[in-house]
Design an enzyme around this catalytic site. Structure first.
Site, PDB file in Angstrom:
ATOM      1  N   LYS A  13       0.752  -1.309   0.170  1.00  0.00           N
ATOM      2  CA  LYS A  13       0.055  -0.011  -0.109  1.00  0.00           C
ATOM      3  C   LYS A  13       0.885   1.279  -0.109  1.00  0.00           C
ATOM      4  CE  LYS A  13      -2.262  -0.786   3.958  1.00  0.00           C
ATOM      5  NZ  LYS A  13      -1.562  -2.260   4.198  1.00  0.00           N
ATOM      6  N   ARG A  88      -9.454   1.098   8.689  1.00  0.00           N
ATOM      7  CA  ARG A  88      -9.148  -0.341   8.983  1.00  0.00           C
ATOM      8  C   ARG A  88     -10.034  -1.012   9.850  1.00  0.00           C
ATOM      9  NH1 ARG A  88      -3.039   0.391   8.831  1.00  0.00           N
ATOM     10  NH2 ARG A  88      -2.024  -1.368   8.891  1.00  0.00           N
ATOM     11  N   ARG A 127      11.585  -5.351   5.049  1.00  0.00           N
ATOM     12  CA  ARG A 127      11.246  -4.008   4.786  1.00  0.00           C
ATOM     13  C   ARG A 127      12.284  -3.142   5.327  1.00  0.00           C
ATOM     14  NH1 ARG A 127       5.144  -1.930   5.534  1.00  0.00           N
ATOM     15  NH2 ARG A 127       5.564  -2.490   7.699  1.00  0.00           N
ATOM     16  N   ARG A 159      11.149  -1.155  11.065  1.00  0.00           N
ATOM     17  CA  ARG A 159      10.254  -0.854  12.098  1.00  0.00           C
ATOM     18  C   ARG A 159      10.146  -1.734  13.247  1.00  0.00           C
ATOM     19  NH1 ARG A 159       5.031   0.429   8.584  1.00  0.00           N
ATOM     20  NH2 ARG A 159       4.060  -1.007  10.249  1.00  0.00           N
ATOM     21  N   ARG A 170      -0.669  -8.966  13.598  1.00  0.00           N
ATOM     22  CA  ARG A 170      -1.030  -7.821  12.951  1.00  0.00           C
ATOM     23  C   ARG A 170      -1.828  -8.487  11.576  1.00  0.00           C
ATOM     24  NH1 ARG A 170       4.162  -5.278  11.189  1.00  0.00           N
ATOM     25  NH2 ARG A 170       2.979  -3.944   9.660  1.00  0.00           N
TER      26      ARG A 170
END
Ligand code: ADP
Ligand code: ADP
Ligand code: ZN
Length: 214
Positions: A13, A88, A127, A159, A170
């Site tokens: 996204k 969300r 990431r 992160r 998540r």
């Protein structure tokens, strides 16, 4: 255009939103980025959000809605927006519709990026982030110089919530609370589906083509 990007964590996204925002000249609004900027700045919102984010949970709806309402009142949103990571939950989507309705506006398309759980775990563990908002992947989308942002040359970071355990939590939350939004927007005829496993540029092209054909 008023667009929403939907999809599990790691679907791409943020990556797509960055390019779409430049191409369509509309602001990219990421609730995750807003929370992270507040955590970095040590604000009360950051302190509150951190405990939820670090455990892979969602920040409460009322808090999240408030920051979106606040951001939407900025002048640059007059031309539209790309919402990345918001809404969300169903209550967030309902409140967002109400908020836009009061301004005589509505969501024009929901870009749903599809990727299954196994690919997501690989994506999120590789990431790398920059504080300027650009996102990289050590194998799939590496920066030109290792560990440095192509755009602003800052050092990239991992992160805190991109650890395997938190990723699993998540994903669980995504399936329970966020995936019902596909149906919610499908009923409004707004969903456009994309295969998030294709190369980044291919997905960007497909999204732009389908927005042009709308
Ligand atoms: P999200 O915002 O949905 O959580 P990101 O845009 O941050 O996802 O992407 C998650 C990770 O996957 C990043 O490291 C990014 O570079 C990488 N990525 C994004 N899209 C693709 C793609 N189509 N193919 C391979 N890797 C991708
Ligand atoms: P990703 O795309 O990798 O899932 P984001 O940067 O969009 O990550 O979000 C990071 C975290 O910020 C989420 O796991 C959640 O804790 C919080 N967050 C972001 N957007 C929302 C939202 N709309 N509602 C509640 N919490 C949110
Ligand atoms: Zn940068």
């Amino acid at each position: 255009m008023r667009l929403i990007l939907l999809g599990p964590p790691g679907a791409g996204k943020g990556t797509q939103a960055t390019v779409l925002s430049e191409t369509l000249k509309i602001p990219h609004i990421s609730t995750g980025d807003i929370f992270r900027a507040n955590i970095k700045g040590g604000t009360p919102l950051g302190l509150l959000a951190k405990s939820y984010i670090d455990s892979g949970k969602l920040v409460p709806d009322d808090v999240t809605i408030d920051i979106v309402a606040n951001r939407l009142s900025d002048e640059d949103c007059a031309s539209g927006f790309i919402m990345d990571g918001f809404p969300r939950t169903i209550p967030q989507a309902q409140m967002f519709d109400e908020m836009l309705g009061k301004l005589d506006r509505k969501v024009e398309a929901v870009i749903n990026i599809i990727a299954d759980d196994s690919i997501i775990i690989k994506r999120l563990s590789g990431r790398r982030m920059c504080s300027c908002g650009k996102t990289y992947h050590i194998a799939n989308n590496p920066p030109k110089v290792e560990g440095k942002c192509d755009v602003c040359n800052s050092s990239l970071y991992i992160r805190d919530d991109d650890k395997e355990e938190t990723i699993k939590e998540r994903l669980k939350i995504y399936h329970e609370q966020t995936s019902p939004l596909v149906d919610y927007y499908q009923k409004k005829g707004l969903i456009l589906n994309f295969d998030g496993t294709k190369p980044i540029e291919v997905t960007t092209r497909e999204i732009l083509d389908s927005l042009n054909n709308k």
